[in-house]
Design an enzyme around this catalytic site. Structure first.
Site, PDB file in Angstrom:
ATOM      1  N   GLY A   1      -0.039 -11.872  -2.335  1.00  0.00           N
ATOM      2  CA  GLY A   1      -0.066 -12.640  -3.582  1.00  0.00           C
ATOM      3  C   GLY A   1       1.344 -12.991  -4.020  1.00  0.00           C
ATOM      4  O   GLY A   1       2.244 -12.164  -3.930  1.00  0.00           O
TER       5      GLY A   1
ATOM      6  N   ARG B   1      21.912 -16.322  -0.160  1.00  0.00           N
ATOM      7  CA  ARG B   1      23.319 -16.429  -0.584  1.00  0.00           C
ATOM      8  C   ARG B   1      24.138 -15.224  -0.111  1.00  0.00           C
ATOM      9  O   ARG B   1      25.286 -15.389   0.324  1.00  0.00           O
ATOM     10  CB  ARG B   1      23.387 -16.580  -2.113  1.00  0.00           C
ATOM     11  CG  ARG B   1      22.703 -17.883  -2.600  1.00  0.00           C
ATOM     12  CD  ARG B   1      23.660 -18.802  -3.316  1.00  0.00           C
ATOM     13  NE  ARG B   1      23.108 -20.136  -3.434  1.00  0.00           N
ATOM     14  CZ  ARG B   1      22.912 -20.784  -4.582  1.00  0.00           C
ATOM     15  NH1 ARG B   1      23.215 -20.202  -5.736  1.00  0.00           N
ATOM     16  NH2 ARG B   1      22.440 -22.013  -4.584  1.00  0.00           N
TER      17      ARG B   1
ATOM     18  N   ARG C   1      -2.415 -15.060   3.070  1.00  0.00           N
ATOM     19  CA  ARG C   1      -3.008 -13.804   3.532  1.00  0.00           C
ATOM     20  C   ARG C   1      -3.514 -14.097   4.942  1.00  0.00           C
ATOM     21  O   ARG C   1      -4.323 -14.989   5.135  1.00  0.00           O
ATOM     22  CB  ARG C   1      -4.125 -13.372   2.589  1.00  0.00           C
ATOM     23  CG  ARG C   1      -3.574 -12.960   1.222  1.00  0.00           C
ATOM     24  CD  ARG C   1      -4.511 -12.006   0.510  1.00  0.00           C
ATOM     25  NE  ARG C   1      -3.834 -11.362  -0.603  1.00  0.00           N
ATOM     26  CZ  ARG C   1      -3.801 -11.846  -1.841  1.00  0.00           C
ATOM     27  NH1 ARG C   1      -4.426 -12.948  -2.126  1.00  0.00           N
ATOM     28  NH2 ARG C   1      -3.164 -11.201  -2.798  1.00  0.00           N
TER      29      ARG C   1
ATOM     30  N   ASP D   1       1.970  -3.808  -0.425  1.00  0.00           N
ATOM     31  CA  ASP D   1       1.691  -2.753   0.556  1.00  0.00           C
ATOM     32  C   ASP D   1       1.130  -3.301   1.865  1.00  0.00           C
ATOM     33  O   ASP D   1       1.503  -2.852   2.948  1.00  0.00           O
ATOM     34  CB  ASP D   1       0.747  -1.699  -0.036  1.00  0.00           C
ATOM     35  CG  ASP D   1      -0.510  -2.317  -0.633  1.00  0.00           C
ATOM     36  OD1 ASP D   1      -0.513  -3.535  -0.911  1.00  0.00           O
ATOM     37  OD2 ASP D   1      -1.501  -1.592  -0.808  1.00  0.00           O
TER      38      ASP D   1
ATOM     39  N   THR E   1       5.072  -7.981  -6.009  1.00  0.00           N
ATOM     40  CA  THR E   1       3.656  -8.102  -6.381  1.00  0.00           C
ATOM     41  C   THR E   1       3.550  -7.850  -7.873  1.00  0.00           C
ATOM     42  O   THR E   1       4.244  -6.967  -8.394  1.00  0.00           O
ATOM     43  CB  THR E   1       2.755  -7.113  -5.616  1.00  0.00           C
ATOM     44  OG1 THR E   1       1.471  -7.061  -6.261  1.00  0.00           O
ATOM     45  CG2 THR E   1       3.301  -5.704  -5.548  1.00  0.00           C
TER      46      THR E   1
ATOM     47  N   ASP F   1       1.214  -6.439  -9.271  1.00  0.00           N
ATOM     48  CA  ASP F   1       0.376  -5.247  -9.515  1.00  0.00           C
ATOM     49  C   ASP F   1       1.157  -3.961  -9.810  1.00  0.00           C
ATOM     50  O   ASP F   1       0.603  -3.022 -10.382  1.00  0.00           O
ATOM     51  CB  ASP F   1      -0.523  -4.982  -8.307  1.00  0.00           C
ATOM     52  CG  ASP F   1      -1.596  -6.047  -8.120  1.00  0.00           C
ATOM     53  OD1 ASP F   1      -1.590  -7.028  -8.886  1.00  0.00           O
ATOM     54  OD2 ASP F   1      -2.433  -5.902  -7.219  1.00  0.00           O
TER      55      ASP F   1
ATOM     56  N   ASP G   1       1.839  -1.726  -7.728  1.00  0.00           N
ATOM     57  CA  ASP G   1       1.068  -0.660  -7.076  1.00  0.00           C
ATOM     58  C   ASP G   1       1.749  -0.117  -5.822  1.00  0.00           C
ATOM     59  O   ASP G   1       1.095   0.375  -4.915  1.00  0.00           O
ATOM     60  CB  ASP G   1      -0.350  -1.160  -6.739  1.00  0.00           C
ATOM     61  CG  ASP G   1      -0.335  -2.368  -5.793  1.00  0.00           C
ATOM     62  OD1 ASP G   1       0.755  -2.959  -5.586  1.00  0.00           O
ATOM     63  OD2 ASP G   1      -1.392  -2.721  -5.269  1.00  0.00           O
TER      64      ASP G   1
ATOM     65  N   MET H   1      -5.360  -8.727 -14.181  1.00  0.00           N
ATOM     66  CA  MET H   1      -5.304  -8.480 -12.731  1.00  0.00           C
ATOM     67  C   MET H   1      -4.747  -7.094 -12.420  1.00  0.00           C
ATOM     68  O   MET H   1      -4.315  -6.362 -13.313  1.00  0.00           O
ATOM     69  CB  MET H   1      -4.442  -9.544 -12.056  1.00  0.00           C
ATOM     70  CG  MET H   1      -5.203 -10.808 -11.732  1.00  0.00           C
ATOM     71  SD  MET H   1      -4.155 -11.900 -10.760  1.00  0.00           S
ATOM     72  CE  MET H   1      -5.367 -13.085 -10.206  1.00  0.00           C
TER      73      MET H   1
ATOM     74  N   ARG I   1      -5.817  -5.764  -8.953  1.00  0.00           N
ATOM     75  CA  ARG I   1      -6.694  -5.342  -7.851  1.00  0.00           C
ATOM     76  C   ARG I   1      -7.298  -3.968  -8.147  1.00  0.00           C
ATOM     77  O   ARG I   1      -8.208  -3.877  -8.937  1.00  0.00           O
ATOM     78  CB  ARG I   1      -5.946  -5.348  -6.517  1.00  0.00           C
ATOM     79  CG  ARG I   1      -6.882  -5.599  -5.348  1.00  0.00           C
ATOM     80  CD  ARG I   1      -6.194  -5.411  -4.020  1.00  0.00           C
ATOM     81  NE  ARG I   1      -5.222  -6.429  -3.707  1.00  0.00           N
ATOM     82  CZ  ARG I   1      -5.500  -7.586  -3.125  1.00  0.00           C
ATOM     83  NH1 ARG I   1      -6.729  -7.877  -2.785  1.00  0.00           N
ATOM     84  NH2 ARG I   1      -4.559  -8.454  -2.863  1.00  0.00           N
TER      85      ARG I   1
HETATM   86  N1  LIG Z   1      -3.020  -3.089   8.184  1.00  0.00           N
HETATM   87  C1  LIG Z   1      -2.327  -4.216   8.377  1.00  0.00           C
HETATM   88  N2  LIG Z   1      -1.806  -4.478   9.593  1.00  0.00           N
HETATM   89  C2  LIG Z   1      -1.112  -5.620   9.819  1.00  0.00           C
HETATM   90  N3  LIG Z   1      -0.889  -6.555   8.879  1.00  0.00           N
HETATM   91  C3  LIG Z   1      -1.387  -6.361   7.665  1.00  0.00           C
HETATM   92  C4  LIG Z   1      -2.138  -5.176   7.334  1.00  0.00           C
HETATM   93  N4  LIG Z   1      -2.516  -5.251   6.033  1.00  0.00           N
HETATM   94  C5  LIG Z   1      -2.029  -6.425   5.585  1.00  0.00           C
HETATM   95  N5  LIG Z   1      -1.357  -7.090   6.539  1.00  0.00           N
HETATM   96  C6  LIG Z   1      -0.726  -8.399   6.441  1.00  0.00           C
HETATM   97  O1  LIG Z   1      -0.092  -8.572   5.163  1.00  0.00           O
HETATM   98  C7  LIG Z   1      -0.692  -9.663   4.463  1.00  0.00           C
HETATM   99  C8  LIG Z   1      -0.632  -9.428   2.980  1.00  0.00           C
HETATM  100  O2  LIG Z   1      -1.400  -8.273   2.633  1.00  0.00           O
HETATM  101  P1  LIG Z   1      -2.164  -8.184   1.234  1.00  0.00           P
HETATM  102  O3  LIG Z   1      -2.725  -6.807   1.147  1.00  0.00           O
HETATM  103  O4  LIG Z   1      -3.097  -9.337   1.101  1.00  0.00           O
HETATM  104  O5  LIG Z   1      -1.039  -8.459   0.144  1.00  0.00           O
HETATM  105  P2  LIG Z   1       0.172  -7.561  -0.357  1.00  0.00           P
HETATM  106  O6  LIG Z   1       1.187  -7.517   0.715  1.00  0.00           O
HETATM  107  O7  LIG Z   1       0.645  -8.289  -1.562  1.00  0.00           O
HETATM  108  O8  LIG Z   1      -0.404  -6.207  -0.662  1.00  0.00           O
HETATM  109  C9  LIG Z   1      -2.094  -9.760   5.067  1.00  0.00           C
HETATM  110  O9  LIG Z   1      -2.670 -11.021   4.876  1.00  0.00           O
HETATM  111  C10 LIG Z   1      -1.794  -9.499   6.523  1.00  0.00           C
HETATM  112  O10 LIG Z   1      -1.228 -10.621   7.135  1.00  0.00           O
HETATM  113  O1  LIG Z   2      -4.880 -14.682  -5.214  1.00  0.00           O
HETATM  114  P1  LIG Z   2      -6.174 -14.036  -4.930  1.00  0.00           P
HETATM  115  O2  LIG Z   2      -6.543 -14.113  -3.504  1.00  0.00           O
HETATM  116  O3  LIG Z   2      -7.213 -14.513  -5.868  1.00  0.00           O
HETATM  117  O4  LIG Z   2      -6.001 -12.473  -5.165  1.00  0.00           O
HETATM  118  C1  LIG Z   2      -6.042 -11.854  -6.414  1.00  0.00           C
HETATM  119  C2  LIG Z   2      -5.306 -10.546  -6.318  1.00  0.00           C
HETATM  120  O5  LIG Z   2      -3.932 -10.801  -6.098  1.00  0.00           O
HETATM  121  C3  LIG Z   2      -3.162 -10.063  -7.030  1.00  0.00           C
HETATM  122  O6  LIG Z   2      -2.796 -10.959  -8.070  1.00  0.00           O
HETATM  123  C4  LIG Z   2      -1.896  -9.567  -6.367  1.00  0.00           C
HETATM  124  O7  LIG Z   2      -2.219  -8.706  -5.305  1.00  0.00           O
HETATM  125  P2  LIG Z   2      -1.281  -8.478  -4.057  1.00  0.00           P
HETATM  126  O8  LIG Z   2       0.084  -8.249  -4.564  1.00  0.00           O
HETATM  127  O9  LIG Z   2      -1.818  -7.288  -3.354  1.00  0.00           O
HETATM  128  O10 LIG Z   2      -1.336  -9.702  -3.233  1.00  0.00           O
HETATM  129  C5  LIG Z   2      -4.102  -8.987  -7.553  1.00  0.00           C
HETATM  130  O11 LIG Z   2      -3.751  -8.537  -8.849  1.00  0.00           O
HETATM  131  C6  LIG Z   2      -5.407  -9.715  -7.547  1.00  0.00           C
HETATM  132  O12 LIG Z   2      -6.500  -8.830  -7.452  1.00  0.00           O
HETATM  133 MG   LIG Z   3      -1.415  -5.297  -2.305  1.00  0.00          MG
END
Ligand SMILES: Nc1ncnc2c1ncn2[C@@H]1O[C@H](COP(=O)(O)OP(=O)(O)O)[C@@H](O)[C@H]1O
Ligand SMILES: O=P(O)(O)OC[C@H]1O[C@](O)(COP(=O)(O)O)[C@@H](O)[C@@H]1O
Ligand SMILES: [Mg+2]
Length: 321
Positions: free
Chosen positions: A11, A25, A72, A103, A126, A128, A130, A170, A172
């Site tokens: 996100g 930079r 994603r 994460d 992010t 979140d 988190d 939001m 998650r």
């Molecule tokens: N277990 C995993 N192994 C490899 N790549 C991952 C894994 N989990 C997430 N990713 C990669 O990181 C991207 C972002 O993860 P996501 O959980 O959607 O967001 P965020 O990084 O904000 O938590 C995923 O779309 C995927 O490409």
């Molecule tokens: O943009 P999407 O796919 O609707 O996802 C919504 C989710 O993305 C977030 O805004 C950010 O989450 P991540 O940082 O894990 O990507 C969450 O708070 C929310 O649940």
């Molecule tokens: Mg996340």
């Protein structure tokens, strides 16, 4: 090290652009070439790589979103797909990769380092908040400010109509936005995944508030618990006469100009990422702890547990009697 790459993943979060600017930079300041990978891991797999120079990152410090776009990419969980990503890095001579994301993105970085020896540095971006290893993530402060702005506005109309309002935020599966914005916005009740709650306690609090003359009731609900319409239904079953509305803030929480906090955090983390690569460090996640910029091994960072700030939650209860 001569060439580094940068991508944003997961996100988007306000302040990601400030971090990109800092990486570019700082990199150029130290004599490096910096390449941008578009659309997160998807662009790395599909070879969408651009050159970044000083002016590519001009005029972006104040903008929300990410100029590198984000995605994603479920496919990235497969080893053969990650091999393609490695090949793109090789093709462009990228010797160090900075990943701005959450994460999930860090798990991808962890695997790139383990399987293909890629030098990776993660920056927590992010809304979140988190990520266990860091006190704050880039974007969280801006998102909370967006939420309190909405709470202030909803409170005006709630008071005028003597209504209760549920505001779904939001996060998650995390309640940090709900906690901070709820406390800062003077919510009567904050419902989040980290703390048990009861519908009876919530309804009793509303009834007591009405008796003591409260003109509004603001209930901040973290999306990870349930949806606002679901909660509204539960309340209406118990308090049918209550004038109740709900608002789902949704993606407005993800946009907008980053706050000073997020710009400063992003600038420091972006610069540190480049320094770490120049120090031959790899598989690190950058954090802010006790107001210091620090870094940890990705394995350790991902196995940490974030302690929920229960004191802050209790404080919000006391202050909203
Ligand atoms: N277990 C995993 N192994 C490899 N790549 C991952 C894994 N989990 C997430 N990713 C990669 O990181 C991207 C972002 O993860 P996501 O959980 O959607 O967001 P965020 O990084 O904000 O938590 C995923 O779309 C995927 O490409
Ligand atoms: O943009 P999407 O796919 O609707 O996802 C919504 C989710 O993305 C977030 O805004 C950010 O989450 P991540 O940082 O894990 O990507 C969450 O708070 C929310 O649940
Ligand atoms: Mg996340």
């Amino acid at each position: 090290m001569k060439t580094i790459g940068i991508l944003t993943s997961g996100g988007d979060a306000p302040g990601m652009n400030a971090a990109i600017r800092a990486v570019v930079r700082t990199g150029i300041y130290y004599g490096l070439k910096v390449k941008g990978i578009m659309r997160g891991y998807a662009g790395l797999v599909e070879d969408e790589v651009i050159d970044l120079n000083l002016s590519s990152v001009g005029d972006i410090l104040q903008k929300g979103g990410t100029i590198l776009r984000t995605a994603r990419c479920e496919e990235f969980k497969k080893k053969e797909v990650r091999k393609k990503a490695y090949e793109t890095l090789q093709k462009h001579g990228i010797e160090g990769l900075v990943i701005i994301g959450g994460d999930g993105s860090f798990r991808g970085a962890q695997l790139l380092s383990e399987e293909w020896n890629v030098n990776t540095i993660g920056i927590p971006g992010t809304i979140d908040n988190d990520i266990p290893c860091t006190d704050y993530t880039i974007g969280f402060d801006t998102a909370c400010n967006t939420v309190i702005d909405a709470i202030n506005k909803i409170r005006d109309t709630a008071t005028s109509h003597e209504r209760a309002n549920i505001i779904e935020v939001m996060g998650r599966n995390a309640g940090y936005i709900a906690l901070y914005a709820g406390l800062a916005g003077g919510a009567e009740m904050i419902i989040l995944p980290e703390v048990e709650w009861s519908i009876d306690e919530l309804c009793d609090k509303i009834t007591y508030g009405i008796k003591r003359g409260k003109l509004h009731h603001i209930i901040v609900l973290a999306e990870g618990v349930m949806s606002a319409p679901e909660l509204a239904k539960m309340i209406k079953e118990r308090l049918p006469k209550l004038d109740l509305r709900y608002t789902i803030l949704g993606h407005i929480q993800r946009g907008g100009a980053p706050t000073v906090m997020d710009r400063v955090l992003a600038s420091q983390m972006g610069a540190r990422a480049v320094e770490l690569l120049l120090e031959n460090k790899t598989k690190r996640i950058i954090s802010i702890r006790n107001n210091q910029i620090v870094d940890d091994d990705i394995d350790e960072a991902l196995s940490m547990k974030k302690e929920f700030n229960r004191k802050l939650y209790e404080l919000s209860k006391i202050l909203s009697i």
